[in-house]
Design an enzyme around this catalytic site. Sequence first.
Site, PDB file in Angstrom:
ATOM      1  N   ASP A  15     -37.983 -33.013  14.174  1.00 38.84           N
ATOM      2  CA  ASP A  15     -39.341 -33.463  13.876  1.00 38.84           C
ATOM      3  C   ASP A  15     -40.275 -32.787  14.873  1.00 38.84           C
ATOM      4  O   ASP A  15     -39.831 -32.045  15.761  1.00 38.84           O
ATOM      5  CB  ASP A  15     -39.463 -34.989  13.929  1.00 38.84           C
ATOM      6  CG  ASP A  15     -38.973 -35.571  15.250  1.00 38.84           C
ATOM      7  OD1 ASP A  15     -38.906 -34.818  16.250  1.00 38.84           O
ATOM      8  OD2 ASP A  15     -38.652 -36.766  15.288  1.00 38.84           O
ATOM      9  N   HIS A  39     -36.560 -28.832   9.405  1.00 33.23           N
ATOM     10  CA  HIS A  39     -37.271 -30.117   9.489  1.00 33.23           C
ATOM     11  C   HIS A  39     -36.352 -31.297   9.166  1.00 33.23           C
ATOM     12  O   HIS A  39     -36.701 -32.460   9.437  1.00 33.23           O
ATOM     13  CB  HIS A  39     -38.479 -30.124   8.539  1.00 33.23           C
ATOM     14  CG  HIS A  39     -39.658 -30.866   9.080  1.00 33.23           C
ATOM     15  ND1 HIS A  39     -39.543 -31.906   9.988  1.00 33.23           N
ATOM     16  CD2 HIS A  39     -40.990 -30.742   8.846  1.00 33.23           C
ATOM     17  CE1 HIS A  39     -40.734 -32.371  10.275  1.00 33.23           C
ATOM     18  NE2 HIS A  39     -41.627 -31.692   9.609  1.00 33.23           N
TER      19      HIS A  39
END
Length: 493
Positions: free
Chosen positions: A470, A466
Amino acid sequence: MANFRSVLLGLARARSRFNFGIGNSLRNSTLSSANGLFAYVFAGKLLVQARLFSSTGLPSHIVLEMPALSPTMNQGNIAKWRKKEGDKINVGDVLCEIETDKATLEFESLEEGFLAKILAPEGSKDVLVGRPIAVTVEDPDEINNIPDDSFSGLEPKDEKPTDTLANSAELKVGTSKASFIRISPAAKFLIAQHRLEASSLEASGPRGTLLKGDVLAAIRSRNQSVGALKEVQDPIAPLTSTSKLTSLSSPESEGPLDGTVIHTDLQNSQIRKVIAKRLLESKQSIPHLYLSSDVILDPLLAFRKELKEQYNVKVSVNDIVLKAVALALKTVPEANVYWNAEKGESVSCDSVDISVAVATEKGLMTPIVRNADQKSLSVISLEVKELADKARAGKLKPDQFQGGSFSISNLGMYPVDHFCAIINPPQACILAVGRGNMVVEPVIGTDGVEKPEIVTKMSLKLSADHRVFDGQLASKFLSALSSNFSNIRRLLL
């Protein structure tokens, strides 16, 4: 000494075909001062050895050290000796097989001679890099002139004691003096768990080391003594359910070790130790983002059948998945990145290099198909088979499993519908592929009418870092991947 160093560097360049290609640093390898020997290591592999006559009366000889065969290797296991004591050694002969933290690699000889003594026998575990493992001589008549105890202090230890008695204040040895001077961590834990008097234990390990087996023997002896004492004190006590319960719940028999062997310690290979460490670090330090998607597998299966029947090209489902992933990364280059922990930023990869998870007896290996987007399905299929065979045999070279920009883990050959894979750092993505299942789906026919139809669906689950991905970027990549499965013939372009 400067001239001598220049000669060694010249010899190293002349023999550069033997190096492993891991870095480019030159370091002096410290050896025993008694043998008057200098050795140089290039890129983690022993390249040049200079022989000097010893002042201790030993014949001219070379001490071979445990080499560093990978950038992260600090110790290794001797898996197998290819040469025996007394055997003739030629340049390029494989002396032994060394199990590193990545794979089992061959250690080649760079000089002619005879193997005089093996210091680290076959099966030796956790031998530190730089520690002597063998001795060679030039003349076979000199083999018998090297006493067996000449290098006894250099041989690897079976067990590594890390604490001395002086540093073990919590053992409560009392006022009596202990019979050992060192203690292994396992022995220390058992003493504390069973509240034993450390001073009453006898050590059987090297250099007065108290081992785990010594403590287990003391525990068994104590339990047997307690049982015999109870029989003497109450020889005619009726054996009732109450007495059974009291005996089984007595403080002396609490815990897993009650005088009987109820477990077996399974030693981890170097590879499994590194895998466990890296996966733990991955789950603890990388924020995993999970996205899943189902794709219809029927076009792929029909395409695979067509290749086999019309062109006699045999490819697996995994080969086609690999190609589809490679083209998706080419379509979405923002997804072809990895995380640089030192800089704290993502780095774009210049090529599409796909790591394929291969299960082996020693652990999971991830050989790499480089430039997968530029290779045909038949080439990918042949390369994957070759890399998988090398991985299972422990013959992968470092450049065949180090690096990569994306990983694929496929459990479709097992009854696994879907699963989540753990990211292999420094990579930022791994795709988990499940098996295909036949389901009933509403399908619009050529006449525009919707009707039920049986289709084969396969689950894809993406694990993404992450910090790099995204939701929008991960969804964009999955959309490109799904499109490749819908129009499977674009893989031929």
